[in-house]
Write a protein that holds these residues in place. Sequence first.
Motif, PDB file in Angstrom:
ATOM      1  N   ALA A  88      38.514  48.586  49.852  1.00 43.30           N
ATOM      2  CA  ALA A  88      39.336  48.760  48.666  1.00 43.30           C
ATOM      3  C   ALA A  88      40.605  47.936  48.864  1.00 43.30           C
ATOM      4  CB  ALA A  88      39.681  50.236  48.487  1.00 43.30           C
ATOM      5  N   PRO A  89      41.297  47.569  47.783  1.00 42.55           N
ATOM      6  CA  PRO A  89      42.529  46.779  47.931  1.00 42.55           C
ATOM      7  C   PRO A  89      43.536  47.398  48.901  1.00 42.55           C
ATOM      8  CG  PRO A  89      41.898  46.846  45.629  1.00 42.55           C
ATOM      9  CD  PRO A  89      40.964  47.780  46.369  1.00 42.55           C
ATOM     10  N   ARG A  90      43.660  48.713  48.890  1.00 42.29           N
ATOM     11  CA  ARG A  90      44.639  49.371  49.767  1.00 42.29           C
ATOM     12  C   ARG A  90      44.263  49.268  51.252  1.00 42.29           C
ATOM     13  NH1 ARG A  90      41.483  53.128  47.615  1.00 42.29           N
ATOM     14  NH2 ARG A  90      40.524  54.688  48.958  1.00 42.29           N
ATOM     15  N   ALA A 114      43.219  46.472  52.679  1.00 39.61           N
ATOM     16  CA  ALA A 114      43.452  45.098  53.142  1.00 39.61           C
ATOM     17  C   ALA A 114      44.944  44.893  53.368  1.00 39.61           C
ATOM     18  CB  ALA A 114      42.935  44.106  52.106  1.00 39.61           C
TER      19      ALA A 114
END
Length: 165
Positions: A136-138, A140
Amino acid sequence: MRNDQFPSQTCSVARALEIVGEWWTLLIIREAFFGVRRFSEFERNLGVAKNVLSDRLSKLVACGVMERIDVPGRGNPRDYRLTEKGRDLFPVLVALMQWGDRWAAPAGPPLRLLERETGAEIAALRVTGASGAALAPREAQVVPGPGADEKVRRRFPPASEILPR
């Protein structure tokens, strides 16, 4: 497709948009992935003005995304083909297509993308970590890379300052 649209940004996204960020450009590349080679086919399939198409094709050739190949025939015909640099845009177009299918196609996907060998629908693209698990973006973290300038280094701390040791 000049390389000065975002001169103050040291950013690979900005550099990529300078090359392929104009909407006719991505549609031309899409058509090339669909097998279109001739100027007249691009024009017919896209409904784009000749001067716009000519300009975009010339810029794609100049940037190394496409190549122009002389072919036999009357009137000095040429084919346009994607180079390796252009073919590397395939995941970008698939990601845009899949996003559009989900969020901008109320009647459902207008096209399906199938694997030639099996006839099965291709899987949704996803960002994965080194283990292959979806991220998920969080999950990375952005850190400066080897091409970072001082402005980028100030904005994003090095990995050694944020990652557990």
